[in-house]
Design a protein around this motif. Structure first.
Motif, PDB file in Angstrom:
ATOM      1  N   LYS A 209       0.849  -1.257   0.126  1.00  0.00           N
ATOM      2  CA  LYS A 209      -0.011   0.033   0.125  1.00  0.00           C
ATOM      3  C   LYS A 209       0.949   1.175  -0.068  1.00  0.00           C
ATOM      4  CE  LYS A 209      -4.095  -2.104   1.893  1.00  0.00           C
ATOM      5  NZ  LYS A 209      -5.089  -2.017   0.901  1.00  0.00           N
ATOM      6  N   VAL A 210       1.969   1.249   0.558  1.00  0.00           N
ATOM      7  CA  VAL A 210       2.831   2.345   0.493  1.00  0.00           C
ATOM      8  C   VAL A 210       3.399   2.645  -0.927  1.00  0.00           C
ATOM      9  CG1 VAL A 210       5.328   3.191   1.167  1.00  0.00           C
ATOM     10  CG2 VAL A 210       3.653   2.285   2.955  1.00  0.00           C
ATOM     11  N   ILE A 211       3.940   1.380  -1.560  1.00  0.00           N
ATOM     12  CA  ILE A 211       4.274   1.371  -2.862  1.00  0.00           C
ATOM     13  C   ILE A 211       3.397   2.076  -4.070  1.00  0.00           C
ATOM     14  CG2 ILE A 211       5.024   0.199  -4.976  1.00  0.00           C
ATOM     15  CD1 ILE A 211       6.599  -1.795  -2.770  1.00  0.00           C
ATOM     16  N   SER A 212       2.131   1.672  -3.705  1.00  0.00           N
ATOM     17  CA  SER A 212       1.036   1.872  -4.671  1.00  0.00           C
ATOM     18  C   SER A 212       0.441   3.302  -4.216  1.00  0.00           C
ATOM     19  CB  SER A 212      -0.250   0.986  -4.374  1.00  0.00           C
ATOM     20  OG  SER A 212      -0.833   1.184  -3.285  1.00  0.00           O
ATOM     21  N   GLY A 213       0.793   4.048  -3.062  1.00  0.00           N
ATOM     22  CA  GLY A 213       0.528   5.134  -2.631  1.00  0.00           C
ATOM     23  C   GLY A 213      -0.883   5.358  -2.021  1.00  0.00           C
ATOM     24  N   TYR A 239       9.486   3.761   6.924  1.00  0.00           N
ATOM     25  CA  TYR A 239      10.242   3.848   5.615  1.00  0.00           C
ATOM     26  C   TYR A 239      10.823   5.374   5.131  1.00  0.00           C
ATOM     27  CZ  TYR A 239       6.056   5.834   3.721  1.00  0.00           C
ATOM     28  OH  TYR A 239       4.968   6.708   3.362  1.00  0.00           O
ATOM     29  N   ASN A 240      11.648   5.372   4.195  1.00  0.00           N
ATOM     30  CA  ASN A 240      12.213   6.454   3.562  1.00  0.00           C
ATOM     31  C   ASN A 240      11.402   6.921   2.365  1.00  0.00           C
ATOM     32  OD1 ASN A 240      13.672   8.451   2.500  1.00  0.00           O
ATOM     33  ND2 ASN A 240      15.585   7.259   2.625  1.00  0.00           N
ATOM     34  N   PRO A 241      10.734   7.851   2.411  1.00  0.00           N
ATOM     35  CA  PRO A 241       9.875   8.058   0.978  1.00  0.00           C
ATOM     36  C   PRO A 241      10.939   8.352   0.018  1.00  0.00           C
ATOM     37  CG  PRO A 241       9.967  10.031   2.565  1.00  0.00           C
ATOM     38  CD  PRO A 241      10.585   8.893   3.340  1.00  0.00           C
ATOM     39  N   GLN A 242      12.327   8.612   0.000  1.00  0.00           N
ATOM     40  CA  GLN A 242      13.229   8.598  -0.947  1.00  0.00           C
ATOM     41  C   GLN A 242      13.501   7.165  -1.530  1.00  0.00           C
ATOM     42  OE1 GLN A 242      13.196  11.624  -2.574  1.00  0.00           O
ATOM     43  NE2 GLN A 242      11.739  12.310  -0.765  1.00  0.00           N
ATOM     44  N   ASN A 243      13.193   6.108  -0.763  1.00  0.00           N
ATOM     45  CA  ASN A 243      13.812   4.786  -1.148  1.00  0.00           C
ATOM     46  C   ASN A 243      12.628   3.763  -1.257  1.00  0.00           C
ATOM     47  OD1 ASN A 243      15.884   2.915  -1.526  1.00  0.00           O
ATOM     48  ND2 ASN A 243      16.083   2.591   0.694  1.00  0.00           N
ATOM     49  N   VAL A 244      11.646   4.317  -2.008  1.00  0.00           N
ATOM     50  CA  VAL A 244      10.296   3.228  -2.025  1.00  0.00           C
ATOM     51  C   VAL A 244      10.639   2.246  -3.467  1.00  0.00           C
ATOM     52  CG1 VAL A 244       7.982   3.278  -2.515  1.00  0.00           C
ATOM     53  CG2 VAL A 244       8.769   4.848  -0.883  1.00  0.00           C
ATOM     54  N   LYS A 245      11.043   3.081  -4.432  1.00  0.00           N
ATOM     55  CA  LYS A 245      11.309   2.214  -5.728  1.00  0.00           C
ATOM     56  C   LYS A 245      12.671   2.327  -6.120  1.00  0.00           C
ATOM     57  CE  LYS A 245       6.435   2.845  -7.040  1.00  0.00           C
ATOM     58  NZ  LYS A 245       5.564   3.509  -8.207  1.00  0.00           N
TER      59      LYS A 245
END
Length: 245
Positions: A209-213, A239-245
């Motif tokens: 759900k974090v990855i999908s937004g 999580y670090n929002p700059q290190n999602v994908k």
């Protein structure tokens, strides 16, 4: 508890939970022929001597991952295994650990203790070489911090992107019928109770759900590494929002 002291309790047949002054968890797992010490904590006491009071069997060490609270007394022991992908974590944090004699350990290896077998499963994410132990016959998983300890920290330097971590979790979930209890790296944080295997599926949902937004985190108020956090069921993902994908 002082920094040079340890405490232990029997949590399963042939499994001692050991904790240090910070409440970090490590596990002494017995077979008929030898024992495995899974992690070595962060205390500064004579851990090797303490272990000798619990068993006269040969003891080998497996490090779940190379963060301070899981590795700091490893050099007291002669035979230490650690996934060598985590050597970069030791270097990244400039840790005072002599890893030159650490033996590499890889996914799929079986450690035979004598009437008890432990399978090595790599779960890269929290660190590149994060490793868990599966005791299939007894339906136990020893996870270090690979799938968190209530709060799964994926905001630290050296953590892999969430998309890569999710692949690790999917892979582990395919083995979920082989364990019922998850003994993680900070058992004091869950009232000394292991997670049920369903926790893993809550964590997977949080990451998805974090990855999908679909889920957007709030500032994480604990520790020194910042990050955002979300909660889904039993799982809290940091999580670090700059290190999602």
């Amino acid at each position: 508890m002082k920094s040079n002291e340890y405490a232990s309790m029997l949590v399963e047949d042939g499994v001692h939970h050991i904790s240090d002054y910070r409440g970090d968890s490590f596990y002494l797992i017995f077979g008929d022929n030898k024992a495995i010490l899974f992690d070595t904590g962060m205390g500064n006491g004579d851990l090797k001597g303490y272990i000798k009071n619990l068993t006269d069997k040969e003891v080998e060490v497996i490090i779940s991952h190379a963060h301070w609270d899981h590795i700091m007394q490893a050099n007291q022991f002669e035979k230490v295994y650690m996934n060598h992908k985590d050597i970069e974590i030791i270097k990244l944090f400039n840790m005072n650990i002599d890893y030159t004699n650490f033996l590499d350990i890889r996914d799929g290896e079986i450690i035979d203790l004598g009437k008890r077998k432990l399978e090595i499963i790599e779960v890269p994410g929290h660190t590149p070489g994060s490793t868990v132990l599966l005791d299939k016959d007894n339906k136990l998983l020893f996870s270090g911090d690979a799938i968190g300890a209530g709060h799964t920290w994926m905001q630290l330097p050296g953590c892999l992107p969430l998309t890569q971590y999710l692949e690790s979790l999917y892979r582990l979930s395919k083995r979920s019928n082989e364990f019922e209890k998850i003994y993680h790296g900070h058992l004091a944080g869950t009232d000394f109770k292991p997670f049920p295997r369903e926790y893993l599926f809550d964590l997977i949902k949080a990451v998805e759900k974090v990855i999908s937004g679909e889920l957007v985190g709030e500032p994480y108020p604990y520790g020194n590494f910042g990050g955002l956090y979300v909660t889904y069921g039993m799982a809290t993902l940091v999580y670090n929002p700059q290190n999602v994908k």
